[in-house]
Motif scaffolding. Structure first.
Motif, PDB file in Angstrom:
ATOM      1  N   GLU A 219      -5.060  -7.203  -4.853  1.00 17.89           N
ATOM      2  CA  GLU A 219      -3.462  -6.692  -4.995  1.00 17.89           C
ATOM      3  C   GLU A 219      -2.778  -6.396  -3.721  1.00 17.89           C
ATOM      4  O   GLU A 219      -3.498  -6.049  -2.598  1.00 17.89           O
ATOM      5  CB  GLU A 219      -3.478  -5.780  -5.728  1.00 17.89           C
ATOM      6  CG  GLU A 219      -3.532  -6.041  -7.429  1.00 17.89           C
ATOM      7  CD  GLU A 219      -3.105  -4.851  -8.258  1.00 17.89           C
ATOM      8  OE1 GLU A 219      -2.260  -5.136  -9.144  1.00 17.89           O
ATOM      9  OE2 GLU A 219      -3.378  -3.710  -7.881  1.00 17.89           O
ATOM     10  N   LYS A 220      -1.587  -6.917  -3.748  1.00 15.91           N
ATOM     11  CA  LYS A 220      -0.811  -6.602  -2.313  1.00 15.91           C
ATOM     12  C   LYS A 220       0.296  -5.499  -2.804  1.00 15.91           C
ATOM     13  O   LYS A 220       1.172  -5.461  -3.538  1.00 15.91           O
ATOM     14  CB  LYS A 220       0.106  -7.768  -2.008  1.00 15.91           C
ATOM     15  CG  LYS A 220      -0.630  -9.008  -1.913  1.00 15.91           C
ATOM     16  CD  LYS A 220      -1.942  -9.046  -0.990  1.00 15.91           C
ATOM     17  CE  LYS A 220      -2.492 -10.465  -1.337  1.00 15.91           C
ATOM     18  NZ  LYS A 220      -3.804 -10.527  -0.435  1.00 15.91           N
ATOM     19  N   ILE A 221       0.025  -4.115  -1.943  1.00 13.46           N
ATOM     20  CA  ILE A 221       0.496  -2.857  -2.440  1.00 13.46           C
ATOM     21  C   ILE A 221       1.395  -2.445  -1.289  1.00 13.46           C
ATOM     22  O   ILE A 221       1.131  -2.546  -0.170  1.00 13.46           O
ATOM     23  CB  ILE A 221      -0.519  -1.879  -2.793  1.00 13.46           C
ATOM     24  CG1 ILE A 221      -1.443  -2.427  -3.919  1.00 13.46           C
ATOM     25  CG2 ILE A 221       0.415  -0.537  -3.273  1.00 13.46           C
ATOM     26  CD1 ILE A 221      -0.499  -2.792  -5.211  1.00 13.46           C
ATOM     27  N   ALA A 222       2.922  -2.166  -1.595  1.00 12.18           N
ATOM     28  CA  ALA A 222       3.609  -1.501  -0.632  1.00 12.18           C
ATOM     29  C   ALA A 222       3.773  -0.143  -0.939  1.00 12.18           C
ATOM     30  O   ALA A 222       4.086   0.503  -2.255  1.00 12.18           O
ATOM     31  CB  ALA A 222       4.971  -2.122  -0.835  1.00 12.18           C
ATOM     32  N   LEU A 223       3.381   0.739   0.024  1.00 11.00           N
ATOM     33  CA  LEU A 223       3.273   2.296  -0.087  1.00 11.00           C
ATOM     34  C   LEU A 223       4.656   2.977   0.597  1.00 11.00           C
ATOM     35  O   LEU A 223       4.763   2.555   1.801  1.00 11.00           O
ATOM     36  CB  LEU A 223       2.059   2.975   0.494  1.00 11.00           C
ATOM     37  CG  LEU A 223       2.007   4.221   0.115  1.00 11.00           C
ATOM     38  CD1 LEU A 223       1.814   4.648  -1.496  1.00 11.00           C
ATOM     39  CD2 LEU A 223       0.525   4.938   0.824  1.00 11.00           C
ATOM     40  N   THR A 224       5.601   3.414   0.115  1.00 11.01           N
ATOM     41  CA  THR A 224       6.849   3.640   0.496  1.00 11.01           C
ATOM     42  C   THR A 224       7.274   5.408   0.393  1.00 11.01           C
ATOM     43  O   THR A 224       6.276   5.965  -0.396  1.00 11.01           O
ATOM     44  CB  THR A 224       7.882   2.949  -0.111  1.00 11.01           C
ATOM     45  OG1 THR A 224       8.277   3.256  -1.388  1.00 11.01           O
ATOM     46  CG2 THR A 224       7.667   1.489   0.117  1.00 11.01           C
ATOM     47  N   GLY A 225       7.925   5.710   1.135  1.00 10.97           N
ATOM     48  CA  GLY A 225       8.443   7.191   1.016  1.00 10.97           C
ATOM     49  C   GLY A 225       8.871   7.683   2.274  1.00 10.97           C
ATOM     50  O   GLY A 225       8.613   7.302   3.415  1.00 10.97           O
TER      51      GLY A 225
ATOM     52  N   ASP B 213       2.930  -6.921  -5.269  1.00  7.31           N
ATOM     53  CA  ASP B 213       2.256  -6.482  -6.745  1.00  7.31           C
ATOM     54  C   ASP B 213       2.843  -5.222  -7.376  1.00  7.31           C
ATOM     55  O   ASP B 213       3.234  -5.278  -8.547  1.00  7.31           O
ATOM     56  CB  ASP B 213       0.778  -7.001  -6.893  1.00  7.31           C
ATOM     57  CG  ASP B 213       0.298  -8.275  -6.350  1.00  7.31           C
ATOM     58  OD1 ASP B 213       0.879  -9.190  -6.927  1.00  7.31           O
ATOM     59  OD2 ASP B 213      -0.668  -8.338  -5.928  1.00  7.31           O
ATOM     60  N   GLN B 214       2.533  -4.293  -6.296  1.00  8.32           N
ATOM     61  CA  GLN B 214       3.070  -2.962  -6.736  1.00  8.32           C
ATOM     62  C   GLN B 214       3.996  -2.512  -5.421  1.00  8.32           C
ATOM     63  O   GLN B 214       3.603  -2.754  -4.338  1.00  8.32           O
ATOM     64  CB  GLN B 214       1.720  -2.101  -7.127  1.00  8.32           C
ATOM     65  CG  GLN B 214       1.316  -2.307  -8.247  1.00  8.32           C
ATOM     66  CD  GLN B 214       0.204  -1.128  -8.757  1.00  8.32           C
ATOM     67  OE1 GLN B 214       0.555  -0.107  -8.824  1.00  8.32           O
ATOM     68  NE2 GLN B 214      -1.209  -1.671  -8.523  1.00  8.32           N
TER      69      GLN B 214
ATOM     70  N   ASP C 212       4.841 -12.889   5.736  1.00  4.77           N
ATOM     71  CA  ASP C 212       4.514 -14.066   5.230  1.00  4.77           C
ATOM     72  C   ASP C 212       2.946 -14.252   5.689  1.00  4.77           C
ATOM     73  O   ASP C 212       2.233 -14.568   4.904  1.00  4.77           O
ATOM     74  CB  ASP C 212       5.400 -15.391   5.801  1.00  4.77           C
ATOM     75  CG  ASP C 212       6.737 -15.399   5.048  1.00  4.77           C
ATOM     76  OD1 ASP C 212       6.784 -14.796   3.909  1.00  4.77           O
ATOM     77  OD2 ASP C 212       7.513 -16.062   5.678  1.00  4.77           O
ATOM     78  N   THR C 213       2.908 -13.966   6.856  1.00  6.83           N
ATOM     79  CA  THR C 213       1.202 -14.049   7.555  1.00  6.83           C
ATOM     80  C   THR C 213       0.526 -12.951   6.612  1.00  6.83           C
ATOM     81  O   THR C 213      -0.553 -13.309   6.243  1.00  6.83           O
ATOM     82  CB  THR C 213       1.205 -14.032   8.886  1.00  6.83           C
ATOM     83  OG1 THR C 213       2.345 -15.063   9.496  1.00  6.83           O
ATOM     84  CG2 THR C 213      -0.030 -14.472   9.473  1.00  6.83           C
ATOM     85  N   LEU C 214       0.804 -11.888   6.508  1.00  7.97           N
ATOM     86  CA  LEU C 214       0.045 -10.643   5.953  1.00  7.97           C
ATOM     87  C   LEU C 214      -0.395 -10.829   4.628  1.00  7.97           C
ATOM     88  O   LEU C 214      -1.463 -10.740   4.085  1.00  7.97           O
ATOM     89  CB  LEU C 214       0.899  -9.532   6.118  1.00  7.97           C
ATOM     90  CG  LEU C 214       1.135  -8.839   7.386  1.00  7.97           C
ATOM     91  CD1 LEU C 214       1.965  -7.619   7.351  1.00  7.97           C
ATOM     92  CD2 LEU C 214      -0.376  -8.391   8.208  1.00  7.97           C
ATOM     93  N   LEU C 215       0.586 -11.838   3.947  1.00  7.51           N
ATOM     94  CA  LEU C 215       0.437 -11.565   2.334  1.00  7.51           C
ATOM     95  C   LEU C 215      -0.493 -12.989   2.077  1.00  7.51           C
ATOM     96  O   LEU C 215      -1.060 -13.016   1.083  1.00  7.51           O
ATOM     97  CB  LEU C 215       1.664 -11.780   1.861  1.00  7.51           C
ATOM     98  CG  LEU C 215       2.641 -10.497   1.787  1.00  7.51           C
ATOM     99  CD1 LEU C 215       3.750 -10.724   0.940  1.00  7.51           C
ATOM    100  CD2 LEU C 215       1.830  -9.497   1.150  1.00  7.51           C
TER     101      LEU C 215
END
Length: 552
Positions: free
Chosen positions: A367-373, A540-541, A515-518
């Motif tokens: 999964e590809k996850i973005a953690l924000t805050g 994904d999340q 793009d490269t990271l994913l």
């Protein structure tokens, strides 16, 4: 002296160099004493031989003349090789000391080190270790040479006349023990203060340079500069007081040498008058006594700065005697779900500051996850706990289907590829920095990845041999960032963790990096910390944290 004992034991692998340097120093000192002693006798004997034609013709000029030349050559050559040997021994010892110190520093988790500023640790590994050259180069070897010289010169003058032997033995022991003790007593506290003040000045200077933009923005440059000047003046005052002590002990040593020479002259004149000593030998005795003080002359200053050396040693031991509070098992494990991350009601606090509060996450393999805050919401703490840089207080963390505590340290590091903030590059070539991520990566793989990140243009005609400079200072901020991304991508780990990989990049470049990271490793789990909202729909999340809690 207990603080110096570990560093004396570290001499063992280089004991041969140390002993060779001491032996050459002893030979050089003997050549120096012999040169002055024989020259004094030769001049006096030549003058006396010239009183009459008969004695002048009978006098052997060649042998003592050859002896003088031999001592002069031996003194010059000995001094040269003694300097090479002792400095080689010292440099080898200091190099081992740095490796030894780093070997103790590196395993310590941040919980043990977060009270220390980076400038302080840098000061210890460079300046404090350099201060230990006083121990090897100016205390141990000269003390050994002085002890042997005192015994041999006293024995020689005892053979000439017992009263002269007793005189030089008492004089050299007094000058070689009492004056250094005085210097040490006067300089011990000042030496410790000098180490502390020098460290404080370097820390303030580094803070001033690194934070100049912020200081200028908040109009605090003058305040910080005044602090720098204050600390600099305090250090200069301490150095001035140390210089005054140096002048005092140096003057006392010169006084001791002069008084001893005067007493030797008085005793020698009495012996010549009694007929117990040849007139030419009077000059030999006087010059031998004067030259023998060269053996103890370096000791007062060395022991004066011994307090500084002990303070530096204590600074190093403060770090090396600590032990990490994180224990890794030795038995390797087999992950059941490589790439999976699960946090179950994890709570964590830095000292008394709560950061995460019963946080639960589940990230499936791939999964590809973005953690924000916002800043301080606990995003970076999640990385610190996954990598076991810190220990959480409640809950459980699973990696690859197993508790994160089950992994040996090396195996845990193999599961994760982490890009920290800011990116750390090392002096060397582009290839050297990339191979830190994957030593087995081929040049073709590196070039392909650099091309996808639009970094081929920085290589020029040098290719992968392009030097990045210390800390990557030959590259722009964006280039350093993308080179760090490339290094993280090259590591074939199941989980890729990135802290603000697109920060400071323009929109087009950030899009290219994303793009490269994913897409570089489709089956790799990606956990990316970001403040930006652009491109989050591609994940994904998108998990948002606030005050250590999940709010999405």
């Amino acid at each position: 002296m207990s603080s110096l004992a570990p560093f004396i034991r570290l001499m063992k692998p280089h004991l041969g160099w140390v002993l060779l340097g001491s032996f050459l120093g002893l030979l050089t000192l003997f050549a120096s004493i012999g040169l002055l002693t024989l020259s004094g006798w030769f001049i006096a004997a030549t003058a006396l031989a010239g009183v009459s034609v008969a004695t002048a013709q009978a006098f052997n000029y060649m042998t003592p003349g050859g002896g003088v030349r031999g001592f002069a050559i031996a003194r010059t050559a000995g001094r040269y090789f003694e300097r090479i040997t002792t400095h080689e021994a010292t440099f080898r010892l200091l190099a081992d000391l740095r490796s030894w110190f780093y070997g103790h520093l590196e395993p310590l988790n941040p919980a043990r080190l977060h009270h220390y500023r980076s400038a302080d640790l840098l000061n210890r590994i460079i300046t404090d270790i350099n201060s230990l050259d006083n121990l090897y180069l100016r205390v141990l070897s000269p003390s050994l040479i002085a002890a042997v010289t005192t015994l041999l010169v006293s024995g020689f003058l005892w053979w000439v006349a017992p009263s002269l032997g007793v005189l030089i033995l008492v004089a050299l022991l007094s000058a070689g023990i009492l004056i250094p003790m005085l210097g040490h007593r006067l300089g011990a506290t000042l030496g410790q203060s000098q180490v502390a003040k020098a460290s404080a000045l370097r820390q303030a200077s580094l803070s001033y340079v690194q934070g100049m933009s912020e200081l200028h923005l908040y109009q605090a440059l003058d305040t910080q500069q005044a602090l720098l000047e204050q600390r600099q003046q305090s250090l200069l005052d301490t150095q001035l007081r140390m210089s005054l002590i140096t002048g005092l002990v140096t003057g006392l040593m010169a006084l001791a040498a002069g008084l001893t020479t005067l007493l030797a002259l008085i005793i020698g004149v009495s012996l010549v008058t009694e007929g117990s000593l040849a007139p030419a030998w009077l000059a030999l005795v006087v010059f031998c006594v004067l030259a023998s003080f060269e053996a103890v002359a370096p000791l007062p200053m060395a022991f004066q700065y011994l307090g500084k050396t002990r303070a530096a040693a204590a600074n190093l031991l403060e770090i090396t005697e600590q032990r990490s509070d994180i224990v890794f098992p030795a038995q390797p494990v087999q992950p059941t779900a490589p790439g999976e991350i699960r946090l179950q009601e994890v709570s964590f606090a830095y000292d008394s500051t709560s950061v995460l509060q019963q946080l639960s996450l589940h990230i499936k393999p791939g999964e590809k996850i973005a953690l924000t805050g916002h800043t301080g919401s606990g995003k970076s703490s999640v990385i610190n706990l996954l990598t076991r840089f810190w220990l959480y207080q409640q809950g459980r963390i699973y990696l690859g289907g197993l508790p994160v505590e089950a992994y040996p340290e090396a195996q845990l590091r193999q599961q994760l590829s982490v890009l920290s903030q800011p990116v750390q590059l090392f002096a060397g070539s582009v290839r050297d920095n990339l191979r830190l991520g994957n030593p087995d990566a081929t040049d073709a793989e590196m070039m392909q990845l650099l091309e996808r990140l639009e970094l081929v243009g920085i290589l020029g005609s040098e290719g992968l041999e392009r030097e990045v400079g210390e800390g990557g200072n030959r590259l722009s901020g964006g280039q350093r960032k993308r080179l760090g991304v490339a290094r993280a991508l090259l590591k074939p780990a199941p989980v890729l963790i990135l802290d603000e990989p697109t920060e400071g990049l323009d929109m087009d470049t950030a899009q290219q990096v994303l793009d490269t990271l994913l897409n570089y490793r489709p089956g790799q789990t990606v956990l990316m910390i970001t403040h930006h909202r652009q491109g989050l729909e591609r994940f994904d999340q998108c998990i948002q944290l606030d005050r250590g809690r999940r709010i999405d």
